[in-house]
Design a protein around this motif. Structure first.
Motif, mmCIF file in Angstrom:
data_model
loop_
_atom_site.group_PDB
_atom_site.id
_atom_site.type_symbol
_atom_site.label_atom_id
_atom_site.label_comp_id
_atom_site.label_asym_id
_atom_site.label_seq_id
_atom_site.Cartn_x
_atom_site.Cartn_y
_atom_site.Cartn_z
ATOM 1 N N SER A 132 0.822 -1.211 0.000
ATOM 2 C CA SER A 132 0.000 0.000 0.000
ATOM 3 C C SER A 132 0.849 1.252 0.000
ATOM 4 O O SER A 132 2.024 1.227 0.383
ATOM 5 C CB SER A 132 -0.973 -0.012 1.180
ATOM 6 N N SER A 133 0.230 2.348 -0.459
ATOM 7 C CA SER A 133 0.892 3.647 -0.454
ATOM 8 C C SER A 133 0.321 4.447 0.693
ATOM 9 O O SER A 133 -0.891 4.478 0.878
ATOM 10 C CB SER A 133 0.602 4.412 -1.747
ATOM 11 N N VAL A 134 1.197 5.087 1.436
ATOM 12 C CA VAL A 134 0.733 5.884 2.565
ATOM 13 C C VAL A 134 1.340 7.280 2.476
ATOM 14 O O VAL A 134 2.496 7.446 2.103
ATOM 15 C CB VAL A 134 1.052 5.179 3.915
ATOM 16 N N LYS A 135 0.494 8.268 2.788
ATOM 17 C CA LYS A 135 0.971 9.657 2.761
ATOM 18 C C LYS A 135 1.777 9.937 4.021
ATOM 19 O O LYS A 135 1.429 9.420 5.093
ATOM 20 C CB LYS A 135 -0.235 10.609 2.748
ATOM 21 N N ILE A 136 2.792 10.782 3.924
ATOM 22 C CA ILE A 136 3.461 11.225 5.143
ATOM 23 C C ILE A 136 2.710 12.457 5.660
ATOM 24 O O ILE A 136 2.083 13.143 4.840
ATOM 25 C CB ILE A 136 4.961 11.536 4.926
ATOM 26 N N PRO A 137 2.715 12.699 6.932
ATOM 27 C CA PRO A 137 3.379 11.955 7.992
ATOM 28 C C PRO A 137 2.624 10.663 8.341
ATOM 29 O O PRO A 137 1.406 10.607 8.239
ATOM 30 C CB PRO A 137 3.345 12.922 9.177
#
Ligand SMILES: Cc1cc2nc3c(=O)[nH]c(=O)nc-3n(C[C@H](O)[C@H](O)[C@H](O)COP(=O)(O)OP(=O)(O)OC[C@H]3O[C@@H](n4cnc5c(N)ncnc54)[C@H](O)[C@@H]3O)c2cc1C
Lengths: 309, 251
Positions: A132-137
């Motif tokens: 999966s892709s996760v946004k920072i923060p």
């Protein structure tokens, strides 16, 4: 990218997974700060290569474990783009709480983290890999032994902050001390016994092999449920520990799906079982059809011979 | 005062989980069950009720099918049932926000849940909710009881197995417990079927979910291992030990 690694301790020492967390962070090209809760393992942490700063977070709350208090004390110093902890029980709890305090997502038990940020992790007890892709923060916990440890030739700057929070959990009594034996969730080699061991006293045969290899001794649920002498902390599987050692030796274990759930992602699996049809042979890299009564003494002899030269 | 228990419906541990295209194929799941650690939480909730708490409310968050897990909880004695109905896949903070709002609505100051669910294997929900509600959080417990007004729990902490005490409000995450799980009887199952499930949307709870910060790109099956080698008899131990050194390089 600012990366905050929260160190894991093992008693007063630094747990080796900490250097693996730094290894994973370095591969992302972040500026790395290590937070040491309660200052444990501080000087060892400062020696990990690739770390720019080590902060000892000191306060009364770190005298005993209270995840809510610890995360309240740590969160103000964990403001980075990526916060990384190990996926031990403690690591998961701190990661979840710090993420919730900051209002950001947490992804647990990553086995790979790449730029993006893209995370791979085993789900359904290893039957499926999720990417999966996760946004920072964001906060991510990393499975032990997924990354090479960063070397220890660094010399990071050390500083101390005083921060505490109210502790609401009080310890009445210790029932069983951790750390007297190698824990299965930390071991690089595990030898586990099942109901096929016949008697709990026969586990001493497994311990002798474990001592030769520096291994931990694990067990199936049938062994844990049948014999009081075999504690739940040794159980591997769906309702026990999930382990990923480089070598897992299953002795007298049939290989029920719930047992496989906890150990099938081990790098190498050896099965010793008297039943040639036992399902454990389906996941074993090396299977030996024999009774443990014959196999374990032979294994001990071969290992002593091999390891002594 | 009531006890809230959080449960999740997951594929039964005996069910096959397969991937079709790039997603887990839910239609291939033969049986759905309450996640195993949540069952221990539920068992403990029932025991706490027997020791004097007024009621047990079971709460789940998930798609339509998960309502059945609440009925299963009712069959072993849960008094009221709340289903936070969401079809989309949610990130950790979204799930925690919804469940926190549902717990607040019940007023429960004791919350029990599993230490992790058998599908995602994460373990984020309990500690996250405790932080959002600012409840104490005791993780990896095998037993919780009441002793003279305080809650006493056995937990596996970083320094070993410990008996701890704590006051409400508190959230506990359950490991496998020592207690035998109660099984529903016929009467329980009949009663449970008549029990209403309170279905709530995020809007009902005053929660604006926003966008998920996590996008699942794919699910895949783990790479197949090369077929194993099987040997007959104890004389093969020497060969296996040699292979562990030369082929596998692990000893
Ligand atoms: C919800 C749920 C969760 C579960 N969680 C877990 C879990 O976390 N971990 C777990 O392990 N199980 C778990 N189980 C239980 C699981 O289904 C099996 O019952 C259990 O793993 C069996 O343990 P075993 O292999 O030791 O025993 P058995 O299945 O009885 O197998 C014993 C094996 O020993 C062999 N044997 C007998 N004598 C000898 C000898 N002298 N030498 C060599 N081999 C011999 C036999 O051939 C047999 O294969 C769970 C079950 C459920 C329903």
């Amino acid at each position: 990218m600012e990366v905050i690694v929260i160190s894991e301790s093992n008693g007063d020492l630094l747990h080796p997974v900490t250097a693996q967390l730094v290894g994973a962070s370095s591969s992302l090209g972040g500026n790395i700060t290590i937070l040491c809760p309660g200052g444990k393992g501080l000087s060892e942490a400062a020696e990990i290569s690739g770390v720019s700063k080590v902060i000892s977070v000191e306060g009364d709350c770190f005298q005993s474990y209270d995840s809510n208090a610890w995360s309240k004390a740590l969160a103000p110093h964990a403001e980075g783009d990526l916060v990384l902890t190990s996926s031990s029980s403690t690591g998961r709890e701190l990661a979840s709480s710090i993420a919730a305090i900051r209002g950001i997502p947490v992804l647990q038990d990553a086995t790979n983290i790449s730029e993006g940020i893209v995370v791979s992790r085993p789900i359904y007890s290893g039957k499926v890999i999720e990417t999966s892709s996760v946004k920072i923060p964001c906060v991510i916990t990393l499975r032990a032994n997924s990354y090479e440890a960063s070397e220890s030739s660094g010399k990071a700057e050390i500083s101390t902050v005083n921060q505490t929070a109210d502790v609401t959990i009080s310890i009445r009594k210790a029932l069983e001390r951790a750390g007297e034996k190698i824990d299965v969730s930390e071991a690089d080699i595990i030898i586990s016994g099942g109901r096929g061991m016949g008697e709990p006293s026969n586990f001493s045969n497994l311990e002798e092999v474990a001592d030769l290899l520096g291994a931990a001794v694990g067990a199936s649920r049938a062994a844990v449920d049948t014999w009081d002498e075999i504690p739940h902390s040794m159980q591997v599987g769906q309702t026990g520990k999930t382990v990923t050692p480089s070598l897992y030796i299953a002795v007298g274990i049939s290989g029920a799906i719930q047992h496989l759930a906890g150990m099938r992602t081990s790098k190498y699996i050896v099965a010793i079982n008297k039943d040639p049809e036992a399902p454990i042979f389906g996941v074993a890299d090396y299977g030996v059809v024999a009774t443990w009564e014959e196999a374990l003494p032979a294994l001990k002899n071969e290992l002593s011979a091999l390891l002594s030269n | 005062m009531g006890v809230a228990v959080l449960i999740k419906q997951v594929p039964d541990t005996t069910s096959k989980v397969s991937v079709a295209g790039d997603r887990v194929d839910e239609s291939s799941v033969s049986k759905w069950s309450i996640s195993p650690y949540d069952e221990y939480a539920l068992e403990c909730a029932m025991r706490l009720k027997e020791s004097g708490y007024s009621e047990v409310v079971a709460i789940t968050c998930g798609p339509q099918r998960s309502s059945k897990a609440l009925t299963e909880a009712a069959a072993v004695g849960a008094d009221s049932l709340i289903h936070v109905h969401v079809e989309d896949s949610l990130d950790s903070i979204q799930v925690q926000t919804l469940l926190s709002a549902a717990i607040k609505r019940t007023g429960s100051e004791i919350v029990l849940c599993g230490k992790q669910a058998a599908d995602t294997n994460s373990g984020s929900t309990g500690p996250g909710i405790a932080s959002i509600l600012d409840y104490s959080c005791v993780g990896v417990v095998s037993e919780v009881s009441v002793d003279d007004g305080v809650l006493v729990a056995t937990r596996q902490g970083p320094s070993g197995l410990e008996e701890i005490e704590v006051s409400a409000p508190c959230l506990f995450t359950f490991d496998k417990g020592e207690s035998e799980l109660r099984r529903p009887n016929v009467r329980g199952i009949m009663m449970a079927k008549k029990k209403t499930v309170e279905a709530l949307t995020p809007g009902d709870l005053g929660v604006d979910l926003g966008e998920s910060a996590v996008i699942v790109n794919s699910h895949s099956s783990p790479p197949d291992k090369p077929p194993g080698q099987k040997f007959e008899g104890v004389s093969s131990i020497a060969t296996v030990v040699q292979k562990l050194r030369d082929e596998a390089n692990v000893i």
